[in-house]
Design an enzyme around this catalytic site. Structure first.
Site, PDB file in Angstrom:
ATOM      1  N   LYS A  24       0.840  -1.211   0.000  1.00  0.00           N
ATOM      2  CA  LYS A  24       0.000   0.000   0.000  1.00  0.00           C
ATOM      3  C   LYS A  24       0.866   1.249   0.000  1.00  0.00           C
ATOM      4  CE  LYS A  24      -1.557   1.546   4.162  1.00  0.00           C
ATOM      5  NZ  LYS A  24      -1.301   2.931   4.543  1.00  0.00           N
ATOM      6  N   ASN A  25       1.877   1.255   0.871  1.00  0.00           N
ATOM      7  CA  ASN A  25       2.645   2.495   1.054  1.00  0.00           C
ATOM      8  C   ASN A  25       3.622   2.773  -0.084  1.00  0.00           C
ATOM      9  OD1 ASN A  25       1.221   2.946   3.331  1.00  0.00           O
ATOM     10  ND2 ASN A  25       2.845   2.390   4.775  1.00  0.00           N
ATOM     11  N   ARG A  94      -4.343   9.666   4.794  1.00  0.00           N
ATOM     12  CA  ARG A  94      -3.138  10.458   5.014  1.00  0.00           C
ATOM     13  C   ARG A  94      -2.371  10.651   3.691  1.00  0.00           C
ATOM     14  NH1 ARG A  94      -0.247  13.932   8.378  1.00  0.00           N
ATOM     15  NH2 ARG A  94       1.927  13.692   7.860  1.00  0.00           N
ATOM     16  N   CYS A 118      -5.027   7.353   9.742  1.00  0.00           N
ATOM     17  CA  CYS A 118      -5.098   6.776  11.086  1.00  0.00           C
ATOM     18  C   CYS A 118      -4.771   7.826  12.133  1.00  0.00           C
ATOM     19  CB  CYS A 118      -4.097   5.635  11.209  1.00  0.00           C
ATOM     20  SG  CYS A 118      -4.597   4.161  10.328  1.00  0.00           S
ATOM     21  N   ARG A 123      -0.461  14.553  13.377  1.00  0.00           N
ATOM     22  CA  ARG A 123       0.316  14.219  12.166  1.00  0.00           C
ATOM     23  C   ARG A 123       0.381  15.473  11.307  1.00  0.00           C
ATOM     24  NH1 ARG A 123      -1.394   8.384   9.862  1.00  0.00           N
ATOM     25  NH2 ARG A 123       0.621   8.543   8.843  1.00  0.00           N
ATOM     26  N   PRO A 124       1.248  16.405  11.691  1.00  0.00           N
ATOM     27  CA  PRO A 124       1.311  17.679  10.977  1.00  0.00           C
ATOM     28  C   PRO A 124       1.884  17.513   9.570  1.00  0.00           C
ATOM     29  CG  PRO A 124       3.070  17.541  12.608  1.00  0.00           C
ATOM     30  CD  PRO A 124       2.250  16.299  12.754  1.00  0.00           C
ATOM     31  N   ILE A 125       1.730  18.570   8.741  1.00  0.00           N
ATOM     32  CA  ILE A 125       2.334  18.536   7.398  1.00  0.00           C
ATOM     33  C   ILE A 125       3.341  19.686   7.245  1.00  0.00           C
ATOM     34  CG2 ILE A 125       0.400  17.336   6.300  1.00  0.00           C
ATOM     35  CD1 ILE A 125      -0.447  20.071   5.130  1.00  0.00           C
ATOM     36  N   ASP A 126       3.797  20.208   8.395  1.00  0.00           N
ATOM     37  CA  ASP A 126       4.713  21.359   8.367  1.00  0.00           C
ATOM     38  C   ASP A 126       5.979  21.078   7.561  1.00  0.00           C
ATOM     39  OD1 ASP A 126       5.248  19.484  10.384  1.00  0.00           O
ATOM     40  OD2 ASP A 126       6.454  20.900  11.536  1.00  0.00           O
ATOM     41  N   LEU A 127       6.505  19.865   7.667  1.00  0.00           N
ATOM     42  CA  LEU A 127       7.768  19.565   6.971  1.00  0.00           C
ATOM     43  C   LEU A 127       7.555  19.447   5.458  1.00  0.00           C
ATOM     44  CD1 LEU A 127       9.255  16.944   9.483  1.00  0.00           C
ATOM     45  CD2 LEU A 127       9.676  19.400   9.380  1.00  0.00           C
ATOM     46  N   ASP A 307       5.049   0.623  12.235  1.00  0.00           N
ATOM     47  CA  ASP A 307       3.865  -0.071  11.709  1.00  0.00           C
ATOM     48  C   ASP A 307       3.751  -1.511  12.216  1.00  0.00           C
ATOM     49  OD1 ASP A 307       3.144   2.169  10.339  1.00  0.00           O
ATOM     50  OD2 ASP A 307       3.959   1.520   8.411  1.00  0.00           O
ATOM     51  N   ILE A 329       8.095   7.019  17.129  1.00  0.00           N
ATOM     52  CA  ILE A 329       7.748   7.743  15.891  1.00  0.00           C
ATOM     53  C   ILE A 329       6.452   8.547  16.060  1.00  0.00           C
ATOM     54  CG2 ILE A 329       7.317   7.529  13.390  1.00  0.00           C
ATOM     55  CD1 ILE A 329      10.122   6.600  14.139  1.00  0.00           C
ATOM     56  N   ARG A 399      -8.416  -0.411   4.560  1.00  0.00           N
ATOM     57  CA  ARG A 399      -7.500   0.587   4.007  1.00  0.00           C
ATOM     58  C   ARG A 399      -6.152  -0.043   3.638  1.00  0.00           C
ATOM     59  NH1 ARG A 399      -5.858   4.225   7.725  1.00  0.00           N
ATOM     60  NH2 ARG A 399      -4.574   4.809   5.980  1.00  0.00           N
TER      61      ARG A 399
HETATM   62  N1  EPU Z   1       5.997  14.588  10.764  1.00  0.00           N
HETATM   63  C1  EPU Z   1       5.988  15.919  11.112  1.00  0.00           C
HETATM   64  N2  EPU Z   1       5.732  16.847  10.134  1.00  0.00           N
HETATM   65  C2  EPU Z   1       5.494  16.501   8.847  1.00  0.00           C
HETATM   66  C3  EPU Z   1       5.530  15.133   8.485  1.00  0.00           C
HETATM   67  C4  EPU Z   1       5.794  14.193   9.473  1.00  0.00           C
HETATM   68  O1  EPU Z   1       6.178  16.270  12.275  1.00  0.00           O
HETATM   69  O2  EPU Z   1       5.272  17.404   8.019  1.00  0.00           O
HETATM   70  C5  EPU Z   1       6.260  13.580  11.812  1.00  0.00           C
HETATM   71  C6  EPU Z   1       5.047  12.662  12.022  1.00  0.00           C
HETATM   72  O3  EPU Z   1       4.071  13.269  12.818  1.00  0.00           O
HETATM   73  C7  EPU Z   1       5.690  11.456  12.657  1.00  0.00           C
HETATM   74  C8  EPU Z   1       7.069  11.405  11.975  1.00  0.00           C
HETATM   75  O4  EPU Z   1       7.254  12.690  11.392  1.00  0.00           O
HETATM   76  O5  EPU Z   1       5.845  11.661  14.036  1.00  0.00           O
HETATM   77  C9  EPU Z   1       7.220  10.367  10.907  1.00  0.00           C
HETATM   78  O6  EPU Z   1       6.151  10.468   9.989  1.00  0.00           O
HETATM   79  P1  EPU Z   1       6.338  10.182   8.424  1.00  0.00           P
HETATM   80  O7  EPU Z   1       6.154  11.462   7.693  1.00  0.00           O
HETATM   81  O8  EPU Z   1       7.570   9.397   8.202  1.00  0.00           O
HETATM   82  O9  EPU Z   1       5.068   9.257   8.164  1.00  0.00           O
HETATM   83  P2  EPU Z   1       4.094   9.297   6.944  1.00  0.00           P
HETATM   84  O10 EPU Z   1       4.826   9.526   5.683  1.00  0.00           O
HETATM   85  O11 EPU Z   1       2.913  10.125   7.270  1.00  0.00           O
HETATM   86  C10 EPU Z   1       4.377   6.747   6.418  1.00  0.00           C
HETATM   87  C11 EPU Z   1       3.470   5.571   6.316  1.00  0.00           C
HETATM   88  C12 EPU Z   1       2.952   5.210   7.690  1.00  0.00           C
HETATM   89  C13 EPU Z   1       4.134   4.891   8.587  1.00  0.00           C
HETATM   90  C14 EPU Z   1       5.109   6.092   8.618  1.00  0.00           C
HETATM   91  C15 EPU Z   1       6.365   5.820   9.411  1.00  0.00           C
HETATM   92  C16 EPU Z   1       2.528   5.894   4.122  1.00  0.00           C
HETATM   93  C17 EPU Z   1       1.335   6.181   3.301  1.00  0.00           C
HETATM   94  N3  EPU Z   1       2.365   5.910   5.436  1.00  0.00           N
HETATM   95  O12 EPU Z   1       3.589   7.793   6.961  1.00  0.00           O
HETATM   96  O13 EPU Z   1       2.181   4.027   7.513  1.00  0.00           O
HETATM   97  O14 EPU Z   1       3.694   4.609   9.893  1.00  0.00           O
HETATM   98  O15 EPU Z   1       5.476   6.438   7.272  1.00  0.00           O
HETATM   99  O16 EPU Z   1       7.050   4.734   8.875  1.00  0.00           O
HETATM  100  O17 EPU Z   1       3.588   5.618   3.590  1.00  0.00           O
HETATM  101  C18 EPU Z   1       0.460   2.486   7.951  1.00  0.00           C
HETATM  102  O18 EPU Z   1       0.745   1.938   6.868  1.00  0.00           O
HETATM  103  O19 EPU Z   1      -0.307   1.972   8.797  1.00  0.00           O
HETATM  104  C19 EPU Z   1       1.052   3.774   8.266  1.00  0.00           C
HETATM  105  C20 EPU Z   1       0.557   4.573   9.219  1.00  0.00           C
END
Ligand code: EPU
Length: 432
Positions: A24-25, A94, A118, A123-127, A307, A329, A399
């Site tokens: 999926k990811n 997400r 989830c 889960r901010p998008i600031d980065l 995960d 995480i 999902r």
């Molecule tokens: N974060 C920020 N700001 C941002 C983006 C991320 O603070 O702008 C923080 C998050 O809040 C978190 C950390 O950075 O604390 C890591 O998050 P990351 O961005 O790596 O996660 P993601 O890209 O949102 C993907 C997977 C998740 C998996 C995480 C960590 C996808 C679609 N989702 O999420 O998968 O847990 O990486 O490996 O690729 C799942 O499949 O169940 C799932 C939640």
């Protein structure tokens, strides 16, 4: 109103062979990346999941023709379409944020809102936004929506504060359309990043270093659609191994990549499982009672993945001794623990740590999935538990897991997906 539930009768070993679904990811960012390509992109091994359907809806709105036939998805950009993602599609998952980089790359403007997905804490998008700003994107808020515009995208040096998977993917997808070179430092190293870079390179992009901490993207090469098979889902693979570990028996996986899940198989071996690989088939066997694993910490790849945290905690519920799991995480990824307690587990959560004291056995209960992996962990515990478990809120599982009940069925699991009306459910909970 009807509701589906999974009815699992546990307490007997799981034995059999299954083929691991596509990831999926990886499928979701690859679908988003197809927006950048001229001509047709054909993706194979795309899992049939509600998140994939949501991504198809978004692509169609953006001006692509996206068709699915079984596990093959064909995507072709028509040359015009919207640059906005409606609120409802943003909230559906997400991964809707994965379209930010490609839309900006293709159209130089994008309007979206905060993504759903989830609930694992904030889960901010600031980065994501900060990285796009560094590439020349102007971002403002208008009536609760995030409006991004760029005259052009420019390659630059970007150092991530933390190795975010999604931000790494978005930067790569925007940078292939940028002028000049982008050097991404402290990039995520997950196999899904490697899959995305491999796909884009096959389309004509110039990306080096994917899978390492520094990724270099040379922008501006024309991208042409290609035919590509999505990598196997490492977390789905770990889910079925964990079920075999919890319930006992022998579970064989076709198509898993052992290197992708080494941090997990090491923990399962430490708990007393035997894991072997022969001829491309990975087999887990568990006969004796499991033993506790003193300490597990979730970390970015190649360390133990967040995960798999809920899944391994379900396995360790019945392991002899005390296990500690620390989640580093996400802030709130122990919401599955309530259900495990209902099933007889002894777990204490304090902040980001869970202390699991192994009990001799679990019992079935009526529980509801709290999130995708949390719900899967409840199913894992249910296969180990004596008696019947009713698992609700299956939209979380839909999902991320393709044919969840059927897959367990082929491992000899006693599981049925049943549909009840609200009235029937009410009668059941009253014991009528
Ligand atoms: N974060 C920020 N700001 C941002 C983006 C991320 O603070 O702008 C923080 C998050 O809040 C978190 C950390 O950075 O604390 C890591 O998050 P990351 O961005 O790596 O996660 P993601 O890209 O949102 C993907 C997977 C998740 C998996 C995480 C960590 C996808 C679609 N989702 O999420 O998968 O847990 O990486 O490996 O690729 C799942 O499949 O169940 C799932 C939640």
């Amino acid at each position: 109103m009807t509701e589906d539930i999974l009815r699992i009768r546990g307490g007997k070993p799981l034995c059999g062979e299954i083929t691991v679904q596509g990831a999926k990811n990886s499928a979701l960012p690859l679908m988003a990346a197809a927006l950048l390509c001229d001509g047709e992109t054909v993706l194979h091994r795309v899992p049939q999941l509600s998140d994939v359907y949501a991504a198809s809806r978004i692509l169609n709105r953006l001006g692509c023709r996206c068709r699915a036939e079984g596990n093959t998805v064909t995507i072709r950009y028509s040359g015009s379409g919207s640059y906005e993602i409606p609120d409802a599609d943003m909230r559906a998952m997400r991964s809707s944020i994965m379209f930010l980089g490609p839309i900006l790359g293709r159209m130089r403007r994008c309007t979206l809102s905060m993504p759903g997905g989830c609930e694992l804490g904030p889960r901010p998008i600031d980065l994501h936004l900060a990285a796009m700003r560094q590439m020349g994107v102007k971002i403002r808020e208008e009536e609760g929506r995030i409006v991004c515009t760029a005259e052009k995208l420019r390659g630059t040096g970007i150092r991530l504060k933390l190795p975010s998977v999604g931000v790494t993917e978005n930067v790569i997808m925007a940078a292939v359309c940028a002028e000049g070179e982008t050097v991404l430092i402290n990039a995520a190293r997950e196999p899904e990043i490697v899959d995305l870079a491999r796909f884009l390179n096959q389309c004509g992009a110039k990306i080096t270093g994917a899978g390492e901490s520094t990724v270099v993207i040379s922008g501006g090469s024309p991208l042409t659609g290609t035919e590509y098979a999505v990598m196997p889902d490492r977390i789905a693979a770990v889910t079925y191994l964990c079920a075999g570990a919890a319930a006992g028996g022998s579970v064989s996986l076709h198509g898993a990549v052992p290197a992708h899940i080494e941090s997990c198989t090491q923990v399962l071996e430490a708990a007393g499982c035997s894991i072997t690989e022969q001829g491309g088939v990975l087999t887990l066997k568990r006969t004796d009672r499991l033993k506790a694993v003193p300490y597990i910490e979730t970390m970015p790849y190649p360390e133990f993945p967040t995960d798999a945290q809920a899944l391994i905690s379900a396995v360790l519920c019945t392991a002899k001794g005390r296990s500690i799991i620390e989640e580093t995480i996400f802030d709130s990824r122990f919401r599955h623990v309530g259900a495990l307690l209902e099933m007889g587990a002894d777990i204490r959560v304090s902040g980001k740590k869970a202390e699991i004291n192994g009990v001799p056995g679990l019992h079935g209960a009526a529980v509801a999935a709290t999130d995708l992996r949390g719900g899967a962990a409840m199913a894992v515990a249910a296969f180990a538990a004596e008696g019947e478990t009713d698992l609700r809120a299956l939209h979380h599982l839909d999902r991320g897991y393709e044919h969840f009940a059927e897959t367990f069925h082929s491992l000899g699991g006693d599981v049925r997906r049943c549909r009840f009306s609200a009235k029937e459910r009410e009668n059941q909970s009253l014991g009528a």
